[in-house]
Design an enzyme around this catalytic site. Structure first.
Site, PDB file in Angstrom:
ATOM      1  N   PHE A   1       0.863  -1.147   0.106  1.00 47.97           N
ATOM      2  CA  PHE A   1      -0.154  -0.086  -0.044  1.00 47.97           C
ATOM      3  C   PHE A   1       0.982   1.138   0.003  1.00 47.97           C
ATOM      4  O   PHE A   1       1.481   1.406   0.905  1.00 47.97           O
ATOM      5  CB  PHE A   1      -0.896   0.132   1.208  1.00 47.97           C
ATOM      6  CG  PHE A   1      -1.886   1.293   1.094  1.00 47.97           C
ATOM      7  CD1 PHE A   1      -2.998   1.148   0.287  1.00 47.97           C
ATOM      8  CD2 PHE A   1      -1.386   2.570   1.952  1.00 47.97           C
ATOM      9  CE1 PHE A   1      -3.671   2.330   0.109  1.00 47.97           C
ATOM     10  CE2 PHE A   1      -2.454   3.552   1.701  1.00 47.97           C
ATOM     11  CZ  PHE A   1      -3.363   3.499   0.974  1.00 47.97           C
TER      12      PHE A   1
ATOM     13  N   ASP B   1       9.407   2.875   1.717  1.00 52.71           N
ATOM     14  CA  ASP B   1       8.343   3.534   2.010  1.00 52.71           C
ATOM     15  C   ASP B   1       8.268   3.596   3.611  1.00 52.71           C
ATOM     16  O   ASP B   1       7.726   2.426   4.072  1.00 52.71           O
ATOM     17  CB  ASP B   1       7.210   3.178   1.071  1.00 52.71           C
ATOM     18  CG  ASP B   1       5.881   3.738   1.577  1.00 52.71           C
ATOM     19  OD1 ASP B   1       5.792   4.489   2.637  1.00 52.71           O
ATOM     20  OD2 ASP B   1       4.993   3.562   0.587  1.00 52.71           O
TER      21      ASP B   1
ATOM     22  N   LYS C   1       3.213  11.355   6.844  1.00 51.16           N
ATOM     23  CA  LYS C   1       2.306  11.032   7.995  1.00 51.16           C
ATOM     24  C   LYS C   1       2.711  11.761   9.196  1.00 51.16           C
ATOM     25  O   LYS C   1       2.484  13.097   9.259  1.00 51.16           O
ATOM     26  CB  LYS C   1       2.004   9.832   8.273  1.00 51.16           C
ATOM     27  CG  LYS C   1       1.178   9.103   7.027  1.00 51.16           C
ATOM     28  CD  LYS C   1       0.617   7.761   7.488  1.00 51.16           C
ATOM     29  CE  LYS C   1      -0.049   7.250   6.165  1.00 51.16           C
ATOM     30  NZ  LYS C   1      -1.379   7.961   5.857  1.00 51.16           N
TER      31      LYS C   1
END
Length: 404
Positions: free
Chosen positions: A145, A230, A259
């Site tokens: 994801f 990531d 984030k």
């Protein structure tokens, strides 16, 4: 009746009436928050064990970060990158130092960081590695994801994210996560990068087999391929170290961050790499109007400084041990498996008991917020400011839900 006086049902209906249904949120309407706790429109408090998918690593409204935002709001919020502002250099320098890299390219969202990484890897492949034009490929993992842009969903294996969004962007090869042999076979002379999550969050906090990340690093070095990590969810203290790659002593060629970098206040993402990688970009080849804006930089610089102390990494490691130990005690009592690192846990429920969604609804009723994924799995990722007592409370509520 008390139920007739509650504001939540009407607020949920109002929200649903005027929004595209691209999310399926729990029926809670939050109006304020502090630390690890949120309060809904009816005054009920909940322990936040999702933390905005790690965007709130430092809790809601961390005073240092709020103060930085307030101070910057009174001075300057946006210039665009057509000019330089006085917050830019500090942010880039201090984040580069935290990452151990030469350069930083600021963006806004995690997906933008991933798209940036893909573009940089391709350009590096053509200009540095000598891949023929238009022939570059990037190897990715099943269960990944990395976001929801058209290019990113092109290499997703989640049909909910991918179906009906074609035609898909070519140039990607998908291999099983954790399988070094498959990865080695997929890499050829036109491969420019391997793009992986050190821990797959959306898949259910899946930790790769021991030795996998060092093996990826070795393969990338041997084959002259960039290793892109990531760390948008896993990085910045979540797993007990600054980056999840550190757990196995691995340093990638490129970090993708987001984030938590925005402190739960503004969207901030970044790509960090050395000059021989990020240096392939020239003016006009990539950018963002809001990327690296003064408000974002002011907040993100304070995030980097909080991490530079090591306090939050230690909290995540120590409190994570407590959380994992408590949850492992529930295996065989409704839990099938517990996995993760630091304050990040994936729980596989006995599917005969309930679905992950039902478990999260029951936890919500008991004042704990969590998120389900893939059927009978739920994720816990509380803010790193959570206390031992609050962790014990969360574990107790999970136990109560499983006990029925």
């Amino acid at each position: 009746m008390i139920e007739d006086m509650l504001r939540t049902p009407a607020a949920v209906q109002d929200a649903e009436r005027h929004t595209a249904h691209n999310y399926h949120p729990l029926p809670v309407v939050i109006s304020s928050a502090e630390g690890a706790w949120v309060t809904d429109v009816d005054g009920r408090r909940y322990l936040d064990c999702l933390a905005g998918y790690s965007a709130l690593n430092f809790g809601h409204r961390h005073p240092t970060l709020i103060a930085a935002a307030h101070a910057q709001l009174d001075k300057l919020t946006l210039t665009s990158r057509a000019f330089i502002h006085d917050q830019f250099a500090d942010f880039c320098r201090e984040l580069a130092a935290l990452c151990g890299k030469d350069l930083v390219l600021p963006m806004n969202t995690g997906a933008e960081a991933v798209e940036t990484g893909i573009k940089v890897a391709r350009k590096w492949g053509y200009q540095v590695k000598g891949v023929p034009g238009g022939q570059a490929n990037i190897v990715v993992a099943e269960g990944n994801f990395h976001g929801r842009t058209t290019t990113i969903v092109s290499f997703s294996t989640d049909e909910d994210a991918r179906a009906d969004f074609g035609p898909y962007t070519p140039g990607f090869r998908v291999v099983p996560y954790g399988d070094l042999a498959a990865l080695a076979e997929a890499i050829d002379e036109h491969t420019v990068a391997v793009l992986l999550e050190p821990i797959q969050g959306e898949q259910g906090v899946v930790v790769p087999p021991e030795g996998y990340l060092p093996g990826v690093r070795r393969l990338c070095t041997e084959r002259d391929v960039l290793f892109i990590a990531d760390e948008i969810q896993s990085g910045l203290g979540r797993t007990g170290t600054t980056f999840a790659c550190e757990q196995e002593g691995v340093v990638p060629d490129m970090y993708l961050l987001g984030k938590a970098l925005g402190g739960g206040i503004v969207p901030v993402s970044a790509v960090a790499a050395d000059t021989d990688v990020l240096g392939v970009l020239r003016p006009g080849q990539h950018g963002s109007t809001f990327g690296g804006n003064p408000l974002a930089c002011a907040v993100a610089t304070e995030v980097v400084r909080l991490l530079a102390t090591g306090e939050f990494q230690r909290r995540s490691a120590d409190l994570g041990e407590r959380l994992h130990a408590g949850l492992r005690g529930l295996i065989g009592k409704g839990l099938v498996a517990v996995r993760g690192r630091g304050l990040w846990v994936g729980l596989d429920l006995d599917p005969s008991l309930m679905s992950g969604r039902e478990a999260c609804e029951r936890l919500m009723e008991r004042g704990v917020l969590a998120k389900d994924t893939h059927g009978s799995t739920i994720r816990l990722a509380p803010p790193l400011v959570i206390t031992e007592e609050e962790i014990d409370h969360a574990v107790a509520q999970v136990a109560a839900v499983l006990a029925g």
